[in-house]
Design a protein around this motif. Structure first.
Motif: not given
Ligand code: FE2
Length: 400
Positions: A196, A198, A280, A282, A355, A368
């Motif tokens: 993902h 963000v 961020h 991931a 993280f 992440e």
């Molecule tokens: Fe996340």
């Protein structure tokens, strides 16, 4: 959902949604010095420095390095002239993510559809081609400085070939001998794909961007957290998670919420010219412990979680897993604690996550490292411990 990423599917019949996403084609970073950034991401995170497009290949506006690991492709781009648009963005934002690009069947059709749906064009379709095939790209603007490019590929530049190491697009060449590549092949970090990405947006604008992903890209709401879920004594945020139709990628969107002290989202915005952007990325692994151990050996700087976290985490996670009939966490509990990894569970299973600290001097973009064992959520049970840790870091930076 398995950990597999859908590979290039057969072309759908006519009338299929042109916005159907095949894959995350690449993530483009604008950086001040791509040559040095390539070393950082190769050395710290185990990426292969695979290909390059620069003065030696006739690119006189910017230098671009293609870094790969698993099904992750990063393009690190640095401007070679002050006229290149990246030059002004780096002055305003520092290093960071500019573009999360999607492979689609027809980039021009996808771009037209997104604009018809109310999206704003970032740039019109451009095709690079040679005797081997072609790559067409067109971009739409999302929150703040971020862009989503649609990429369609033909001939030798088709995605399955790219995954096997074929030339990324016309104008690129193999990077050639590089000692770190051999080291990274022998000492893998196990990162597989982008789970993902963000976005941090301005206070009061989250719902607008949620609607944008629904209306322009046909995404739908996946999860929703409010400031009761995500708050500590001092700082808070609100977050909604948007997922593409095939759930290939998820885009949580954060906005700051009122707290006694400065929210981590506001800190990001203040160091990002008050402009929304990617907070961020991931990256998924199948083995959190092995990946985090490898990254720690390489010197990756992770957030430190208070020791007290491990006094209550197992009771919380085990009771959730038992309640929903799932097997307990199989990874060694002491090693999880030694590596400082976070654990969370929901009705579908559990996840392991950790993280990094910011990847550049400004407190903006971080990574992440996430491993899913059934859970499709984002570690809600860890938010409190995480935010307390983040506040300690914000305090050290004088930003609380
Ligand atoms: Fe996340």
């Amino acid at each position: 959902m398995t950990t597999a990423v859908p590979s290039a599917a057969v072309r759908p019949s006519t009338g299929t949604d042109p916005l159907a996403l095949i894959d995350v084609d690449h993530v483009r970073f604008y950086v001040g010095n791509a040559k040095q950034s390539a070393f950082f991401y190769a050395s710290a995170f185990g990426f292969q420095v695979d290909q390059i497009c620069d003065l030696t290949t006739g690119s006189r506006e910017s230098a671009q390095y293609l870094l790969t690991q698993g099904n992750i492709r990063f393009v690190l781009e640095t401007p070679l002239t002050k006229e290149h648009p990246a030059a002004d963005e780096i002055r305003r934002f520092g290093d960071g993510i500019k573009d999360i690009a999607f492979t689609v069947f027809d980039a021009e059709a996808a771009w037209k559809q997104a604009v018809r749906n109310g999206g704003t064009s970032a740039y019109e379709p451009v095709t690079r081609s040679d005797a081997s095939g072609s790559v067409t790209m067109a971009g739409i603007r999302t929150y703040g400085r971020a862009v989503h490019t649609f990429v369609s590929r033909t001939g030798a530049y088709a995605l399955p070939d790219i995954k096997q190491g074929a030339t990324f697009m016309p104008g690129y060449r193999a990077f050639g001998d590089f000692a770190l590549n051999a080291h990274n092949r022998a000492n893998p970090c196990g990162l597989k794909f982008v789970d993902h990405a963000v976005g941090n947006v301005e206070e009061g604008r989250m719902n607008q961007w949620v609607s944008w992903y629904e209306n322009v890209l046909g995404f739908s709401m996946f999860k929703h957290f409010d400031d009761k879920d995500i708050s500590t004594e001092y700082s808070a945020l609100m977050s909604k998670v948007m997922a593409s139709g095939n759930q290939l990628i998820k885009f949580p969107i954060n906005e700051p919420a009122a707290g006694k002290k400065k929210s981590q989202i506001l800190e990001y915005l203040e160091w990002h010219d008050m402009t929304p952007g990617v907070q961020h990325l991931a990256l998924r692994t199948d083995d959190e412990l092995a990946s985090v151990a490898a990254l720690r050996r390489r010197g990756v700087d992770f957030l430190t979680i208070p020791e007290t976290y491990y006094e209550s985490v197992w009771a919380r996670v085990d009771s959730m897993l038992r309640q929903h009939g799932h097997a307990a966490v199989k990874e060694d509990h002491q090693r999880i604690r030694d590596l400082g990894i976070l654990v969370d569970a929901d009705d579908e299973g559990y996840l392991l996550q950790l993280f990094s600290k910011p990847l550049q001097d400004r407190p903006t973009l971080f990574f992440e490292i996430i491993c899913r064992r059934g859970s499709q959520s984002f570690g809600k049970g860890n938010f409190k411990a995480l935010f307390e840790s983040l506040e300690i870091e914000q305090g050290r930076r004088g930003n609380l």
